[in-house]
Design an enzyme around this catalytic site. Sequence first.
Site, PDB file in Angstrom:
ATOM      1  N   TYR A  69       0.861  -1.181   0.000  1.00  7.06           N
ATOM      2  CA  TYR A  69       0.000   0.000   0.000  1.00  7.06           C
ATOM      3  C   TYR A  69       0.898   1.232   0.000  1.00  7.06           C
ATOM      4  CZ  TYR A  69      -3.193   3.571   1.864  1.00  7.06           C
ATOM      5  OH  TYR A  69      -3.919   4.718   2.070  1.00  7.06           O
ATOM      6  N   ASP A  71      -2.369  -1.370  -3.755  1.00  5.08           N
ATOM      7  CA  ASP A  71      -2.754   0.002  -4.067  1.00  5.08           C
ATOM      8  C   ASP A  71      -1.463   0.803  -4.216  1.00  5.08           C
ATOM      9  OD1 ASP A  71      -3.570   2.611  -4.121  1.00  5.08           O
ATOM     10  OD2 ASP A  71      -4.789   2.529  -2.304  1.00  5.08           O
ATOM     11  N   ASN A 130      -1.251   3.790  -5.588  1.00  7.27           N
ATOM     12  CA  ASN A 130      -1.536   5.234  -5.552  1.00  7.27           C
ATOM     13  C   ASN A 130      -0.844   5.975  -6.691  1.00  7.27           C
ATOM     14  OD1 ASN A 130      -3.411   6.248  -3.574  1.00  7.27           O
ATOM     15  ND2 ASN A 130      -2.064   5.390  -2.008  1.00  7.27           N
ATOM     16  N   ASP A 169     -14.218   2.207  -1.698  1.00 14.63           N
ATOM     17  CA  ASP A 169     -14.151   3.058  -2.889  1.00 14.63           C
ATOM     18  C   ASP A 169     -13.135   2.502  -3.893  1.00 14.63           C
ATOM     19  OD1 ASP A 169     -11.946   3.603  -1.346  1.00 14.63           O
ATOM     20  OD2 ASP A 169     -12.187   5.781  -1.336  1.00 14.63           O
ATOM     21  N   HIS A 170     -12.524   1.374  -3.557  1.00 15.52           N
ATOM     22  CA  HIS A 170     -11.644   0.652  -4.485  1.00 15.52           C
ATOM     23  C   HIS A 170     -12.340  -0.609  -4.988  1.00 15.52           C
ATOM     24  CE1 HIS A 170      -7.747   2.779  -3.636  1.00 15.52           C
ATOM     25  NE2 HIS A 170      -8.430   3.129  -2.559  1.00 15.52           N
TER      26      HIS A 170
END
Length: 269
Positions: free
Chosen positions: A78, A108, A110, A196-197
């Site tokens: 992450y 994730d 980002n 929300d992912h």
Amino acid sequence: MVLLQETFWDDAYVIVLKHLYEGDIYCSNSLHGRRGVAVLVNNYLKNKIKCVYKDSDGRFIHITYEEDGQLFNVISLYAPNVNAERVIFFNFVKLYMEKLDNLIIGGDFNTSLSMLDRGGKSNHVIDEPCKKLCDLIENNNLYDVWRTRNKSSRIFSWKRICNGELQQSRIDYFLVNKQLSPYVQNVYYNTTSLSDHSFVIMNFNCSNIERGPGLWVLNNTLLCNEEYVRRVKEIISDEKENELYNKDLMIWWNNLKYKIKRYSQIFFF
């Protein structure tokens, strides 16, 4: 096997989970109950898994999985939201993975990897974190499985409404060593109301030979169908335009087989 990010777990909560989950749970929790990454494995896999390393910041965990004499390195990560922190994180990941092979990295990040991975008014920016991640990918002979198989498609793994405007991007994905391409059967995204992912689902077969009831065999009678043959030739011709045809023939070939198989399964006389 399930790779999780942003778990927000603490040690007490993990103890509760272990009473509810029949398999094994490997996790890295941050000191403040924020962030958090984990790997869940079922009972079939539990004796084949070893936890090699986990950080203390809830951002990185590395396990190994052994199957048929092969050792696979699986990482759940992450990446930070802050650019400067993300640069430091990607530098760490690059150095950590230098001597590892058979890598499967999910999480994730980002970070988007192309303009196709951004929607709404947000733009893809080739900033320092993006450069570091691309460098990490190149140096470790990795590739973005979904994008390679969907070169012009758009899908977003993260969405939110901010100031009345929709923001969306594809920042969750799997990076896999190129030599493992034949093992990747498919990869796709599923939305969920829990986050929300979106979920990123990859079917990975650790054997070169498909076994069991999932074996797929081409119906040879399709080769007598002019429409089917015409369309397969079109698929081959279209795929020859992909840069991988001249750049990485092995991955190009595996992607071509995947697309022909997918078309063959939905074709009707």
